[in-house]
Design an enzyme around this catalytic site. Structure first.
Site, PDB file in Angstrom:
ATOM      1  N   LYS A   1       4.421   1.383   2.559  1.00  0.00           N
ATOM      2  CA  LYS A   1       5.305   0.798   1.535  1.00  0.00           C
ATOM      3  C   LYS A   1       4.439   0.207   0.431  1.00  0.00           C
ATOM      4  O   LYS A   1       3.401  -0.385   0.720  1.00  0.00           O
ATOM      5  CB  LYS A   1       6.207  -0.284   2.141  1.00  0.00           C
ATOM      6  CG  LYS A   1       7.092  -0.986   1.104  1.00  0.00           C
ATOM      7  CD  LYS A   1       8.220  -1.783   1.720  1.00  0.00           C
ATOM      8  CE  LYS A   1       7.833  -3.138   2.236  1.00  0.00           C
ATOM      9  NZ  LYS A   1       7.263  -4.049   1.216  1.00  0.00           N
TER      10      LYS A   1
ATOM     11  N   GLU B   1      14.341  -6.367  -3.140  1.00  0.00           N
ATOM     12  CA  GLU B   1      14.236  -7.767  -2.702  1.00  0.00           C
ATOM     13  C   GLU B   1      14.788  -8.709  -3.762  1.00  0.00           C
ATOM     14  O   GLU B   1      14.390  -8.660  -4.932  1.00  0.00           O
ATOM     15  CB  GLU B   1      12.759  -8.097  -2.383  1.00  0.00           C
ATOM     16  CG  GLU B   1      12.577  -9.533  -1.913  1.00  0.00           C
ATOM     17  CD  GLU B   1      11.227  -9.783  -1.243  1.00  0.00           C
ATOM     18  OE1 GLU B   1      10.434  -8.836  -1.063  1.00  0.00           O
ATOM     19  OE2 GLU B   1      10.973 -10.951  -0.904  1.00  0.00           O
TER      20      GLU B   1
ATOM     21  N   ASP C   1       3.265  -7.136   4.660  1.00  0.00           N
ATOM     22  CA  ASP C   1       2.120  -7.983   4.297  1.00  0.00           C
ATOM     23  C   ASP C   1       2.525  -9.457   4.359  1.00  0.00           C
ATOM     24  O   ASP C   1       1.707 -10.350   4.131  1.00  0.00           O
ATOM     25  CB  ASP C   1       1.524  -7.595   2.942  1.00  0.00           C
ATOM     26  CG  ASP C   1       2.523  -7.687   1.805  1.00  0.00           C
ATOM     27  OD1 ASP C   1       3.703  -7.989   2.060  1.00  0.00           O
ATOM     28  OD2 ASP C   1       2.113  -7.458   0.645  1.00  0.00           O
TER      29      ASP C   1
END
Ligand code: KIV
Length: 273
Positions: free
Chosen positions: A122, A191, A53
């Site tokens: 995801k 992340e 995204d």
């Protein structure tokens, strides 16, 4: 032909990623959002292409990932699937397409799979979205988790700084990672978390852990394509290695073209019918 050559030509599946982790073979993942780039990325031997995204930022020019819609994600994923023959294609579920309830989440995931041809989705989050993940998994759709810095929650956290530095947040991250492993996710993106914590998670869970700003002790790495190719401007976090300076190369090439057109140096007699 060596076993390795045969393996390199083989289609990447979620099962193959698990085997790679078991063998200690690192997984290389990049984002892509369109046919032409996906073809180049796939041909170069990448294992997983993420239709992130982050398309909201690098393709549309939005300041965050929040505005991108399900229709737009499906469009980008369809383009990538058309350019891809070996890599596993994973499509991000965009903000607002799965947080409402599990029924909505399943409907969104089904649209992605049916309309784009992507092979997995995801989703950002842990315990809060467990029910939605389970429902999607029950429908036979592979799910990749995403913990640590979750850009869809930027308005909650207010910063893109490193996550889980504090004990309580690190503990929750480990619990969430274990849960995603137990319920059957096929992989997990971590992340911007401390390398030591990421390595611990990768050692504890059976599924591949792919890091971005999460150090070298995980099972693979992912970067945003435009960032690592040097196309993105004004974004240089510590974890980002630029493998090319395409921004400058593209700028130069287009500048030369403009000059040639203005000076009637293009097209030459050989370039005409
Ligand atoms: O959207 C994206 O590109 C991502 C990666 C940064 C992992 O989620």
């Amino acid at each position: 032909m060596s076993t390795n050559t045969v393996d390199n030509a083989r289609k990447v599946t979620t099962m193959r990623l698990r085997e790679m982790k078991q063998r200690g073979e690192k997984i290389a993942m990049l984002t892509a959002y369109d046919y032409s780039m996906a073809r180049l990325v796939d041909e170069a031997g990448i294992d997983v292409i993420l239709v992130g995204d982050s398309a909201s930022n690098v393709m549309i020019g939005n300041p965050t990932t929040l505005p991108i819609t399900l229709d737009q994600m499906i469009y980008h994923a369809r383009c990538v699937v058309n350019g891809c023959s070996r890599a596993l294609v994973v499509c991000d579920m965009p903000f607002g397409s799965y947080q409402g309830n599990s029924k909505e989440a399943l409907a969104s995931a089904i649209r992605i799979m049916k309309e784009s041809g992507a092979e997995a989705v995801k989703m950002e989050g842990g315990a809060e979205i467990r029910e939605s993940i389970e429902r999607i998994l029950c429908a036979g759709i592979p799910v990749m988790g995403h913990l640590g810095l979750t850009p869809q929650s930027i308005n909650k956290f207010g910063t893109y700084a490193v996550r889980a530095r504090q004990e309580a947040e690190a503990r929750k991250l480990i619990e969430d990672a274990r849960m995603l492993d137990e319920i059957g996710c096929f992989g997990l993106v971590l992340e911007k978390v401390p390398a030591e914590l990421a390595a611990r998670v990768a050692a504890e869970v059976s599924i591949p852990v792919i890091g971005i700003g999460a150090g070298a002790g995980v099972d693979g790495q992912v970067l945003v394509l435009q960032d690592m190719l040097g196309i993105t401007k004004g974004f240089s976090p510590k974890f980002l290695r630029r493998y090319a300076d395409l921004g400058t190369a593209i700028n130069k090439a287009i500048g030369a073209y403009v000059e040639d057109v203005k000076n009637v140096a293009f097209p030459s007699p050989e370039e005409q019918y």
